[in-house]
Design a protein around this motif. Structure first.
Motif, PDB file in Angstrom:
ATOM      1  N   CYS A  40       0.824  -1.207   0.000  1.00  0.00           N
ATOM      2  CA  CYS A  40       0.000   0.000   0.000  1.00  0.00           C
ATOM      3  C   CYS A  40       0.862   1.263   0.000  1.00  0.00           C
ATOM      4  CB  CYS A  40      -0.942   0.004   1.200  1.00  0.00           C
ATOM      5  SG  CYS A  40      -2.264  -1.226   1.073  1.00  0.00           S
ATOM      6  N   ASP A  41       1.977   1.223   0.724  1.00  0.00           N
ATOM      7  CA  ASP A  41       2.891   2.365   0.744  1.00  0.00           C
ATOM      8  C   ASP A  41       3.463   2.629  -0.643  1.00  0.00           C
ATOM      9  OD1 ASP A  41       2.433   2.625   3.458  1.00  0.00           O
ATOM     10  OD2 ASP A  41       4.344   1.717   4.055  1.00  0.00           O
ATOM     11  N   VAL A  42       3.843   1.581  -1.355  1.00  0.00           N
ATOM     12  CA  VAL A  42       4.353   1.732  -2.722  1.00  0.00           C
ATOM     13  C   VAL A  42       3.239   2.268  -3.627  1.00  0.00           C
ATOM     14  CG1 VAL A  42       5.246   0.505  -4.744  1.00  0.00           C
ATOM     15  CG2 VAL A  42       6.159  -0.007  -2.473  1.00  0.00           C
ATOM     16  N   ALA A  43       2.020   1.757  -3.462  1.00  0.00           N
ATOM     17  CA  ALA A  43       0.890   2.219  -4.272  1.00  0.00           C
ATOM     18  C   ALA A  43       0.652   3.714  -4.070  1.00  0.00           C
ATOM     19  CB  ALA A  43      -0.363   1.416  -3.937  1.00  0.00           C
ATOM     20  N   GLU A  44       0.823   4.217  -2.847  1.00  0.00           N
ATOM     21  CA  GLU A  44       0.656   5.648  -2.587  1.00  0.00           C
ATOM     22  C   GLU A  44       1.656   6.470  -3.387  1.00  0.00           C
ATOM     23  OE1 GLU A  44       0.679   6.926   1.488  1.00  0.00           O
ATOM     24  OE2 GLU A  44      -0.715   5.344   2.088  1.00  0.00           O
ATOM     25  N   VAL A  45       2.887   6.000  -3.455  1.00  0.00           N
ATOM     26  CA  VAL A  45       3.913   6.704  -4.226  1.00  0.00           C
ATOM     27  C   VAL A  45       3.525   6.728  -5.705  1.00  0.00           C
ATOM     28  CG1 VAL A  45       6.328   6.698  -4.956  1.00  0.00           C
ATOM     29  CG2 VAL A  45       5.751   6.148  -2.577  1.00  0.00           C
ATOM     30  N   VAL A  46       3.133   5.577  -6.227  1.00  0.00           N
ATOM     31  CA  VAL A  46       2.748   5.476  -7.643  1.00  0.00           C
ATOM     32  C   VAL A  46       1.564   6.384  -7.946  1.00  0.00           C
ATOM     33  CG1 VAL A  46       1.825   3.911  -9.399  1.00  0.00           C
ATOM     34  CG2 VAL A  46       3.706   3.162  -7.933  1.00  0.00           C
ATOM     35  N   GLU A  47       0.552   6.349  -7.095  1.00  0.00           N
ATOM     36  CA  GLU A  47      -0.647   7.162  -7.328  1.00  0.00           C
ATOM     37  C   GLU A  47      -0.325   8.651  -7.282  1.00  0.00           C
ATOM     38  OE1 GLU A  47      -3.326   5.624  -4.382  1.00  0.00           O
ATOM     39  OE2 GLU A  47      -3.495   3.692  -5.413  1.00  0.00           O
ATOM     40  N   ALA A  48       0.527   9.055  -6.351  1.00  0.00           N
ATOM     41  CA  ALA A  48       0.908  10.462  -6.273  1.00  0.00           C
ATOM     42  C   ALA A  48       1.697  10.876  -7.518  1.00  0.00           C
ATOM     43  CB  ALA A  48       1.723  10.722  -5.003  1.00  0.00           C
ATOM     44  N   GLU A  50       1.369   9.533 -10.498  1.00  0.00           N
ATOM     45  CA  GLU A  50       0.398   9.579 -11.599  1.00  0.00           C
ATOM     46  C   GLU A  50      -0.403  10.882 -11.586  1.00  0.00           C
ATOM     47  OE1 GLU A  50      -1.782   5.941 -10.992  1.00  0.00           O
ATOM     48  OE2 GLU A  50      -0.361   4.771 -12.187  1.00  0.00           O
ATOM     49  N   ARG A  51      -0.669  11.404 -10.388  1.00  0.00           N
ATOM     50  CA  ARG A  51      -1.398  12.674 -10.256  1.00  0.00           C
ATOM     51  C   ARG A  51      -0.474  13.875 -10.474  1.00  0.00           C
ATOM     52  NH1 ARG A  51      -3.034  10.232  -5.573  1.00  0.00           N
ATOM     53  NH2 ARG A  51      -1.843  11.722  -4.328  1.00  0.00           N
ATOM     54  N   GLY A  52       0.817  13.615 -10.516  1.00  0.00           N
ATOM     55  CA  GLY A  52       1.776  14.706 -10.650  1.00  0.00           C
ATOM     56  C   GLY A  52       2.071  15.419  -9.351  1.00  0.00           C
ATOM     57  N   ASP A  53       1.667  14.824  -8.240  1.00  0.00           N
ATOM     58  CA  ASP A  53       1.881  15.413  -6.920  1.00  0.00           C
ATOM     59  C   ASP A  53       3.226  14.915  -6.381  1.00  0.00           C
ATOM     60  OD1 ASP A  53       1.829  16.374  -4.339  1.00  0.00           O
ATOM     61  OD2 ASP A  53      -0.248  15.756  -3.954  1.00  0.00           O
ATOM     62  N   LEU A  54       4.274  15.571  -6.834  1.00  0.00           N
ATOM     63  CA  LEU A  54       5.618  15.113  -6.474  1.00  0.00           C
ATOM     64  C   LEU A  54       5.940  15.334  -5.006  1.00  0.00           C
ATOM     65  CD1 LEU A  54       7.659  16.112  -9.628  1.00  0.00           C
ATOM     66  CD2 LEU A  54       6.503  13.956  -9.086  1.00  0.00           C
ATOM     67  N   ASP A  55       5.351  16.332  -4.378  1.00  0.00           N
ATOM     68  CA  ASP A  55       5.584  16.536  -2.944  1.00  0.00           C
ATOM     69  C   ASP A  55       5.040  15.360  -2.139  1.00  0.00           C
ATOM     70  OD1 ASP A  55       6.891  18.974  -3.254  1.00  0.00           O
ATOM     71  OD2 ASP A  55       5.037  20.141  -3.063  1.00  0.00           O
ATOM     72  N   GLU A  56       3.796  14.956  -2.451  1.00  0.00           N
ATOM     73  CA  GLU A  56       3.212  13.804  -1.748  1.00  0.00           C
ATOM     74  C   GLU A  56       3.977  12.532  -2.070  1.00  0.00           C
ATOM     75  OE1 GLU A  56      -0.827  11.132  -1.401  1.00  0.00           O
ATOM     76  OE2 GLU A  56      -1.040  13.203  -2.065  1.00  0.00           O
ATOM     77  N   ALA A  57       4.368  12.361  -3.330  1.00  0.00           N
ATOM     78  CA  ALA A  57       5.133  11.176  -3.721  1.00  0.00           C
ATOM     79  C   ALA A  57       6.448  11.120  -2.956  1.00  0.00           C
ATOM     80  CB  ALA A  57       5.393  11.181  -5.224  1.00  0.00           C
ATOM     81  N   SER A  58       7.099  12.252  -2.847  1.00  0.00           N
ATOM     82  CA  SER A  58       8.367  12.307  -2.119  1.00  0.00           C
ATOM     83  C   SER A  58       8.180  11.995  -0.640  1.00  0.00           C
ATOM     84  CB  SER A  58       9.002  13.690  -2.288  1.00  0.00           C
ATOM     85  OG  SER A  58      10.221  13.760  -1.587  1.00  0.00           O
ATOM     86  N   ASP A  59       7.139  12.556  -0.046  1.00  0.00           N
ATOM     87  CA  ASP A  59       6.851  12.283   1.370  1.00  0.00           C
ATOM     88  C   ASP A  59       6.563  10.798   1.594  1.00  0.00           C
ATOM     89  OD1 ASP A  59       7.167  14.959   1.947  1.00  0.00           O
ATOM     90  OD2 ASP A  59       5.008  15.385   2.069  1.00  0.00           O
ATOM     91  N   SER A  60       5.714  10.225   0.744  1.00  0.00           N
ATOM     92  CA  SER A  60       5.365   8.806   0.877  1.00  0.00           C
ATOM     93  C   SER A  60       6.584   7.921   0.651  1.00  0.00           C
ATOM     94  CB  SER A  60       4.259   8.431  -0.110  1.00  0.00           C
ATOM     95  OG  SER A  60       3.069   9.119   0.189  1.00  0.00           O
ATOM     96  N   ALA A  61       7.382   8.266  -0.346  1.00  0.00           N
ATOM     97  CA  ALA A  61       8.586   7.486  -0.626  1.00  0.00           C
ATOM     98  C   ALA A  61       9.572   7.589   0.530  1.00  0.00           C
ATOM     99  CB  ALA A  61       9.236   7.959  -1.921  1.00  0.00           C
ATOM    100  N   GLY A  62       9.662   8.745   1.132  1.00  0.00           N
ATOM    101  CA  GLY A  62      10.549   8.923   2.288  1.00  0.00           C
ATOM    102  C   GLY A  62      10.142   8.048   3.461  1.00  0.00           C
ATOM    103  N   LEU A  63       8.839   7.970   3.715  1.00  0.00           N
ATOM    104  CA  LEU A  63       8.351   7.102   4.799  1.00  0.00           C
ATOM    105  C   LEU A  63       8.618   5.633   4.487  1.00  0.00           C
ATOM    106  CD1 LEU A  63       4.946   8.859   5.599  1.00  0.00           C
ATOM    107  CD2 LEU A  63       7.031   8.870   7.005  1.00  0.00           C
ATOM    108  N   LEU A  64       8.402   5.256   3.246  1.00  0.00           N
ATOM    109  CA  LEU A  64       8.661   3.880   2.829  1.00  0.00           C
ATOM    110  C   LEU A  64      10.140   3.551   2.976  1.00  0.00           C
ATOM    111  CD1 LEU A  64       7.809   1.202   1.514  1.00  0.00           C
ATOM    112  CD2 LEU A  64       7.999   2.336  -0.706  1.00  0.00           C
ATOM    113  N   LEU A  65      11.001   4.456   2.542  1.00  0.00           N
ATOM    114  CA  LEU A  65      12.442   4.243   2.665  1.00  0.00           C
ATOM    115  C   LEU A  65      12.857   4.117   4.125  1.00  0.00           C
ATOM    116  CD1 LEU A  65      15.213   3.996   1.363  1.00  0.00           C
ATOM    117  CD2 LEU A  65      15.350   6.504   1.379  1.00  0.00           C
TER     118      LEU A  65
END
Length: 88
Positions: A40-48, A50-65
């Motif tokens: 689910c954490d990876v899916a959040e990064v992908v979805e963000a 896809e929406r072009g929301d790089l800030d959210e993608a970066s935040d989600s990826a940071g938590l996953l990392l």
């Protein structure tokens, strides 16, 4: 189903370090619910992304990392405690 004996290097929690017969190095046992959370954490990064929301993608990826880094740190400490070299 086959029953085997495995070597348990840590407690039997959600991220137990175990070695099964025939394997040189231990692995990390991830319970199904924890695996689903990782997915689910990876899916959040992908979805963000896809929406072009790089800030959210970066935040989600940071938590996953951070989560994966914690798993890896526990694995590395366990290997060190048992004088097992890293497989990488």
């Amino acid at each position: 189903m086959e029953r085997i004996e495995a070597e348990l290097f840590t407690d039997g929690g959600n991220d137990a370090v175990v070695r099964v017969p025939g394997r040189r190095f231990p692995g990390v046992l991830v319970q199904g619910d924890s695996l689903y959370v990782l997915r689910c954490d990876v899916a959040e990064v992908v979805e963000a992304c896809e929406r072009g929301d790089l800030d959210e993608a970066s935040d989600s990826a940071g938590l996953l990392l951070a989560h994966l880094d914690a798993l890896l740190a526990r694995y590395e400490v366990t290997l060190s405690e048992h004088e097992i070299p890293r497989p990488y």
